[in-house]
Design an enzyme around this catalytic site. Structure first.
Site, PDB file in Angstrom:
ATOM      1  N   CYS A 312       3.800 -70.408  22.439  1.00 44.51           N
ATOM      2  CA  CYS A 312       2.878 -69.340  22.866  1.00 44.51           C
ATOM      3  C   CYS A 312       2.544 -68.407  21.711  1.00 44.51           C
ATOM      4  CB  CYS A 312       3.467 -68.564  24.036  1.00 44.51           C
ATOM      5  SG  CYS A 312       5.166 -68.089  23.769  1.00 44.51           S
ATOM      6  N   GLU A 409      -6.579 -71.120  23.623  1.00 47.89           N
ATOM      7  CA  GLU A 409      -5.254 -71.611  23.236  1.00 47.89           C
ATOM      8  C   GLU A 409      -5.261 -73.138  23.307  1.00 47.89           C
ATOM      9  OE1 GLU A 409      -2.080 -70.567  25.965  1.00 47.89           O
ATOM     10  OE2 GLU A 409      -0.783 -70.068  24.287  1.00 47.89           O
TER      11      GLU A 409
HETATM   12  P1  NDP Z   1       1.491 -73.273  33.849  1.00 46.53           P
HETATM   13  O1  NDP Z   1       1.284 -71.832  33.707  1.00 46.53           O
HETATM   14  O2  NDP Z   1       0.788 -74.004  34.923  1.00 46.53           O
HETATM   15  O3  NDP Z   1       3.054 -73.586  34.023  1.00 46.53           O
HETATM   16  C1  NDP Z   1       4.117 -72.692  33.814  1.00 46.53           C
HETATM   17  C2  NDP Z   1       5.102 -72.748  34.984  1.00 46.53           C
HETATM   18  O4  NDP Z   1       4.512 -72.205  36.157  1.00 46.53           O
HETATM   19  C3  NDP Z   1       5.530 -74.163  35.365  1.00 46.53           C
HETATM   20  O5  NDP Z   1       6.863 -74.143  35.811  1.00 46.53           O
HETATM   21  C4  NDP Z   1       4.580 -74.460  36.495  1.00 46.53           C
HETATM   22  O6  NDP Z   1       5.007 -75.503  37.308  1.00 46.53           O
HETATM   23  C5  NDP Z   1       4.564 -73.135  37.224  1.00 46.53           C
HETATM   24  N1  NDP Z   1       3.427 -72.894  38.097  1.00 46.53           N
HETATM   25  C6  NDP Z   1       2.225 -73.533  38.137  1.00 46.53           C
HETATM   26  N2  NDP Z   1       1.424 -72.968  39.083  1.00 46.53           N
HETATM   27  C7  NDP Z   1       2.126 -71.958  39.652  1.00 46.53           C
HETATM   28  C8  NDP Z   1       1.851 -70.986  40.666  1.00 46.53           C
HETATM   29  N3  NDP Z   1       0.681 -70.944  41.284  1.00 46.53           N
HETATM   30  N4  NDP Z   1       2.801 -70.081  40.975  1.00 46.53           N
HETATM   31  C9  NDP Z   1       3.983 -70.088  40.347  1.00 46.53           C
HETATM   32  N5  NDP Z   1       4.317 -70.979  39.380  1.00 46.53           N
HETATM   33  C10 NDP Z   1       3.397 -71.892  39.025  1.00 46.53           C
HETATM   34  O7  NDP Z   1       1.185 -73.957  32.478  1.00 46.53           O
HETATM   35  P2  NDP Z   1       0.766 -75.499  32.262  1.00 46.53           P
HETATM   36  O8  NDP Z   1       1.958 -76.299  32.224  1.00 46.53           O
HETATM   37  O9  NDP Z   1      -0.273 -75.940  33.241  1.00 46.53           O
HETATM   38  O10 NDP Z   1       0.077 -75.393  30.855  1.00 46.53           O
HETATM   39  C11 NDP Z   1      -1.299 -75.033  30.789  1.00 46.53           C
HETATM   40  C12 NDP Z   1      -1.570 -74.228  29.567  1.00 46.53           C
HETATM   41  O11 NDP Z   1      -0.834 -73.029  29.621  1.00 46.53           O
HETATM   42  C13 NDP Z   1      -1.140 -74.869  28.274  1.00 46.53           C
HETATM   43  O12 NDP Z   1      -2.069 -75.742  27.790  1.00 46.53           O
HETATM   44  C14 NDP Z   1      -0.960 -73.669  27.418  1.00 46.53           C
HETATM   45  O13 NDP Z   1      -2.198 -73.287  26.889  1.00 46.53           O
HETATM   46  C15 NDP Z   1      -0.466 -72.613  28.354  1.00 46.53           C
HETATM   47  N6  NDP Z   1       0.994 -72.443  28.337  1.00 46.53           N
HETATM   48  C16 NDP Z   1       1.497 -71.333  27.767  1.00 46.53           C
HETATM   49  C17 NDP Z   1       2.861 -71.173  27.708  1.00 46.53           C
HETATM   50  C18 NDP Z   1       3.464 -69.987  27.075  1.00 46.53           C
HETATM   51  O14 NDP Z   1       4.621 -70.032  26.701  1.00 46.53           O
HETATM   52  N7  NDP Z   1       2.771 -68.896  26.968  1.00 46.53           N
HETATM   53  C19 NDP Z   1       3.786 -72.170  28.211  1.00 46.53           C
HETATM   54  C20 NDP Z   1       3.148 -73.277  28.858  1.00 46.53           C
HETATM   55  C21 NDP Z   1       1.805 -73.387  28.896  1.00 46.53           C
HETATM   56  P3  NDP Z   1       4.550 -77.003  36.895  1.00 46.53           P
HETATM   57  O15 NDP Z   1       5.084 -77.256  35.545  1.00 46.53           O
HETATM   58  O16 NDP Z   1       5.203 -77.858  37.840  1.00 46.53           O
HETATM   59  O17 NDP Z   1       3.061 -77.000  36.959  1.00 46.53           O
END
Ligand code: NDP
Length: 499
Positions: A312, A409
């Site tokens: 991130c 991002e």
């Molecule tokens: P998400 O925000 O979807 O995932 C983060 C966590 O939230 C996962 O455990 C996910 O579950 C969970 N989640 C998803 N939807 C919900 C909801 N409605 N309520 C509560 N929890 C939820 O990130 P993604 O994995 O989809 O990644 C997408 C983009 O996000 C990446 O391409 C990147 O740009 C960014 N990202 C940023 C991060 C950071 O550290 N700032 C970390 C990860 C991603 P599940 O995995 O099962 O979907």
């Protein structure tokens, strides 16, 4: 803007690059996996026991480097989340909040020690399930996770002195949702301060990387923590949504995308729940002409190619002073030729696998948009393995601020390079983003570091280094990178209420 891209051509602009290819090859140095037992099936960890999901549903978790299935994992539905939150609430009311801090601290300390003892096991699990190079999981993820438990263990019996003149009490059940880029480390960032402050937890790891959180649950069991103090519910987004909106959860800690963070904030509005959000970033790594250029190039590489750019706070926008642009680009192009991409379990590997097919597609889509917009793409000439999800270390030059690659991002090993002429222009460009998580400044002059970093709207600013983490230091963002801090005293504060 001129488009002279070639997707996978090496880029030795000017000068002769010595070609060692085929002369010296690294001998493979794979980390042993014989000491790691991955169960064929994992249940949910609720009330101190592993149990199947009430619906009986499971999902597969795979190794992104090979696409092989590693295990089946239970998928928690609303009823399971409810059971986990109730177990956490019982443990909070009956045991954990009443336990003297000194005793709680011993449990947290024990987790830290056990994590150290099983460091090799955790490193291999993290690498196999997430795709990151073993040298990163071994030297960064696992030791830093243990360091977080050690650090917060020390606070457990000193809460009365943490905020001079004020006492503090825990909040109750913490619902914690974490992403796939640093699964164990993010679990430690969440669980360690919560426990030290006297809260109990329900942790929801990301769907693609549940294994280290489940093995952490095993440590919790072995460490004899009272049942229900830590619970782990695996599943997809719906499981996370059920957890954060459960009425008995008093504190939500989320790390992930800005989009989901906003959704959570909306869902929690008016509930009185405490919330911290650690979301995305598009950090500027600013290189001035007076910087030690070779060190800066190492910092650029570390900033964007570490963990395949799934970071991130990655330095995904390079702002380089115009007079040294060509030199920096030349050195960077040369340097990325030496990065070794491949088997994440090989100790020589610098760049591992992309975490999932979905993430690979997102990276490709954004890179294609950059090429279509006229930016110039340079990629390391790596041979990509046939199986698994891979993307070569890449960077774009000729990048305009209006392009998507300059503002969105990418969350992959892709850098966007822009130039500036004055410190003011550097600051303006660096702050021209909806995010505000981190930044880097490279210069020989201490005064310039202070002058520039004070004006950067970023939670963390690294000077002449990048991606340095320490449990005593708060981490978090401004603007759409979220709010609240994790780590240090600030991270403890997020789990306490002053009385
Ligand atoms: P998400 O925000 O979807 O995932 C983060 C966590 O939230 C996962 O455990 C996910 O579950 C969970 N989640 C998803 N939807 C919900 C909801 N409605 N309520 C509560 N929890 C939820 O990130 P993604 O994995 O989809 O990644 C997408 C983009 O996000 C990446 O391409 C990147 O740009 C960014 N990202 C940023 C991060 C950071 O550290 N700032 C970390 C990860 C991603 P599940 O995995 O099962 O979907």
């Amino acid at each position: 803007m001129a488009k002279e891209t070639s997707r996978s051509r090496a880029h030795p602009p000017g000068g002769v690059t010595p070609d060692f290819e085929g002369v010296w090859e690294y001998v493979p140095a794979p980390e042993s996996t014989s000491h790691v037992r991955i169960e064929p099936r994992y249940g949910l960890f609720i009330g101190g026991r592993f149990v199947p999901a009430k619906s009986g549903k499971t999902f597969d978790t795979i190794e992104p480097a090979t696409e092989q299935k590693l295990a089946e994992v239970a998928e928690a539905g609303e009823a399971d989340v409810d059971a986990a939150v109730r177990a956490a609430e019982r443990a909070y009311e009956k045991v954990w909040r009443r336990m003297p801090g000194k005793e709680r601290g011993k449990y947290v300390y024990r987790l830290a020690r056990m994590l150290q003892e099983k460091a090799r096991e955790f490193a291999v699990l993290e690498t196999r399930n997430g795709g990151k190079p073993i040298k990163e999981s071994r030297d960064l993820d696992v030791p830093l996770a243990a360091a977080h438990f050690f650090y917060y263990a020390g606070w457990a019996d000193k809460l009365d002195y943490a905020f001079p003149g004020r006492k503090a009490r825990p909040l109750g059940v913490a619902g914690q949702v974490i992403p796939w880029n640093f699964p164990l480390l993010m679990a430690a960032w969440k669980v360690a301060p919560a426990l030290a402050a006297g809260n109990t937890c329900v942790l929801k790891p990301a769907e693609t990387t549940p294994l280290t959180a489940l093995h952490l649950a095993k440590l919790v069991e072995e460490a004899d923590l009272p049942p229900g103090v830590v619970n782990v519910v695996t599943g997809a987004g719906a499981t996370g949504a059920a957890l954060v909106s459960h009425p008995k959860v008093r504190k939500v800690a989320f790390t992930g995308s800005t989009e989901v963070g906003k959704r959570i904030q909306r869902a929690l509005a008016g509930t009185g729940k405490r919330l911290t959000l650690e979301l995305g970033g598009k950090a500027a790594n600013i290189v001035f002409a007076d910087a030690p250029i070779d060190q800066a190039v190492e910092g650029i590489v570390n900033g964007i190619y570490f963990n395949q750019g799934h970071v991130c706070c990655a330095g995904s926008r390079l702002l380089v002073e115009e007079s040294v642009h060509d030199l920096v680009v030349r050195k960077l192009a040369h340097r990325i030729r030496t990065l070794r991409l491949g088997d994440p379990l090989d100790k020589n590997t610098d760049v591992g696998a992309i975490n999932s097919k979905a993430q690979l597609e997102k990276i490709r889509e954004l890179v294609d948009s950059g090429v279509a917009d006229g930016a110039v793409l340079t990629q390391a000439p790596c041979r990509l393995p046939v199986k698994g999800f891979w993307f070569p270390p890449s960077f774009f030059t000729n990048v305009a601020q209006s392009m998507r690659i300059a503002s969105e991002e990418i969350f992959g090993p892709v850098l966007a390079i822009q130039t500036f002429r004055t410190p003011e222009e550097a600051v303006e460009k660096a702050n021209n983003t909806m995010y505000g998580l981190s930044a880097g400044v490279w210069t020989d002059k201490g005064s310039k570091i202070f002058h520039v970093s004070r004006k950067l709207r970023a939670g963390v600013v690294w000077a002449n280094t990048y991606n340095k983490f320490d449990p005593t230091s708060p981490f978090g963002g401004y603007k759409e990178s979220g709010f609240g801090r994790e780590g240090g005293l600030h991270g403890l504060q997020a789990y306490l209420e002053p009385v």
